[in-house]
Design a protein around this motif. Structure first.
Motif, PDB file in Angstrom:
ATOM      1  N   LEU A 153     -13.302 -72.064  12.116  1.00 41.98           N
ATOM      2  CA  LEU A 153     -12.587 -72.236  10.851  1.00 41.98           C
ATOM      3  C   LEU A 153     -13.448 -73.119   9.960  1.00 41.98           C
ATOM      4  N   ILE A 154     -13.898 -72.572   8.836  1.00 43.03           N
ATOM      5  CA  ILE A 154     -14.740 -73.329   7.910  1.00 43.03           C
ATOM      6  C   ILE A 154     -13.875 -74.290   7.103  1.00 43.03           C
ATOM      7  N   LEU A 155     -14.310 -75.538   6.992  1.00 45.90           N
ATOM      8  CA  LEU A 155     -13.644 -76.539   6.163  1.00 45.90           C
ATOM      9  C   LEU A 155     -14.714 -77.205   5.308  1.00 45.90           C
ATOM     10  N   THR A 156     -14.701 -76.934   4.005  1.00 45.22           N
ATOM     11  CA  THR A 156     -15.811 -77.346   3.156  1.00 45.22           C
ATOM     12  C   THR A 156     -15.330 -77.650   1.741  1.00 45.22           C
ATOM     13  N   THR A 157     -16.257 -78.097   0.896  1.00 40.41           N
ATOM     14  CA  THR A 157     -15.937 -78.340  -0.516  1.00 40.41           C
ATOM     15  C   THR A 157     -16.410 -77.197  -1.399  1.00 40.41           C
ATOM     16  N   PHE A 158     -17.127 -76.214  -0.835  1.00 42.80           N
ATOM     17  CA  PHE A 158     -17.780 -75.182  -1.635  1.00 42.80           C
ATOM     18  C   PHE A 158     -16.932 -73.915  -1.718  1.00 42.80           C
ATOM     19  N   THR A 159     -16.788 -73.375  -2.933  1.00 45.05           N
ATOM     20  CA  THR A 159     -15.926 -72.208  -3.136  1.00 45.05           C
ATOM     21  C   THR A 159     -16.662 -70.994  -3.692  1.00 45.05           C
ATOM     22  N   THR A 160     -17.981 -71.004  -3.729  1.00 44.74           N
ATOM     23  CA  THR A 160     -18.691 -69.846  -4.267  1.00 44.74           C
ATOM     24  C   THR A 160     -18.481 -68.640  -3.345  1.00 44.74           C
ATOM     25  N   ASP A 161     -18.367 -67.448  -3.969  1.00 48.54           N
ATOM     26  CA  ASP A 161     -18.082 -66.266  -3.162  1.00 48.54           C
ATOM     27  C   ASP A 161     -19.210 -65.969  -2.171  1.00 48.54           C
ATOM     28  N   GLY A 162     -20.433 -66.388  -2.507  1.00 49.92           N
ATOM     29  CA  GLY A 162     -21.535 -66.186  -1.575  1.00 49.92           C
ATOM     30  C   GLY A 162     -21.309 -66.911  -0.264  1.00 49.92           C
ATOM     31  N   TYR A 163     -20.857 -68.156  -0.348  1.00 54.33           N
ATOM     32  CA  TYR A 163     -20.559 -68.920   0.867  1.00 54.33           C
ATOM     33  C   TYR A 163     -19.402 -68.276   1.630  1.00 54.33           C
ATOM     34  N   ILE A 164     -18.350 -67.892   0.916  1.00 58.96           N
ATOM     35  CA  ILE A 164     -17.159 -67.347   1.577  1.00 58.96           C
ATOM     36  C   ILE A 164     -17.492 -66.060   2.307  1.00 58.96           C
TER      37      ILE A 164
END
Length: 222
Positions: free
Chosen positions: A82-93
């Protein structure tokens, strides 16, 4: 009693690791069995503490969470990620989900929802923060024009490997239906739905329900 959910926390910020430990200390069914400060340590820590789920940050100094997730999910009997991060760019997702992550949360998610996300992930339900859903929908809608390999045709070809009822279940998964919802909508028993989902994952060589949904979206079936 239900068995404890064993969680490994991976984040380079000691304050984040400490805060998550406090959050989970109030959950009787979740046990933080280990911490790691870099993705490069994940495989060793997983072998050592045998978690059911890895709560993974993305940006880390030596090996980022995306590469660590991909390496981990290639292992036999790998835990959920489960990823928990501050980044919301669609590339990361998209990269995280394609690497095999079962969900994607932001660090400003309320503590109770983080706890619920861990439980839902272990129950086989996809977990995405609202911001991640918006980015994901935007990414999917921007890929309507076929590329050189015609992604849509490729996705459709893969989905044709499924039987009729399996395709029905795959579409329901892409619409966000839970197993219980699918059982009601498709007039199946819950064990039958679970069996169909398992067969879909095996036939299409996928890791989780989110990847099923991405494939169905890419085929333009919903």
């Amino acid at each position: 009693m239900d068995p404890l959910i064993r969680v490994l926390v991976v984040d380079d910020d000691p304050l984040v690791r400490s805060g998550l430990g406090l959050i989970f200390s109030g959950a009787d069914d979740i046990d933080v069995v280990g911490e790691a400060e870099d993705g490069a340590d994940v495989l060793t820590m997983v072998d050592r503490v045998r978690p059911d789920l890895v709560l993974m940050d993305i940006r880390m100094p030596r090996l980022d969470g995306l590469a660590a997730t991909e390496a981990l999910r290639r292992q036999p009997d790998a835990p959920q990620v489960l990823i928990l991060t501050t980044f919301t760019t669609d590339g990361y997702i998209l990269s995280a989900l394609r690497a095999g992550a079962a969900g994607y949360l932001l660090k400003h998610t309320p503590p109770a929802q983080i706890v619920a996300a861990v439980r839902n992930t272990m129950a086989g339900e996809p977990v995405l923060s609202p911001d991640a859903v918006k980015q994901l929908i935007g990414a999917v809608t921007r890929t309507t024009d076929p590329g050189p390999d015609d992604e849509r045709a490729t996705a459709e070809s893969r989905l044709r490997l499924l039987g009729e009822r399996e395709r029905e279940v795959a579409i329901a998964v892409a619409r966000g239906s839970t197993n219980a919802d699918i059982a009601t909508e498709c007039y199946m028993s819950l064990p039958t739905v679970k069996a169909h989902v398992s067969h879909i994952l095996t036939k299409l060589d996928l890791n989780n329900r989110v990847q099923i949904a991405l494939l169905v979206y890419r085929a333009g079936w919903v």
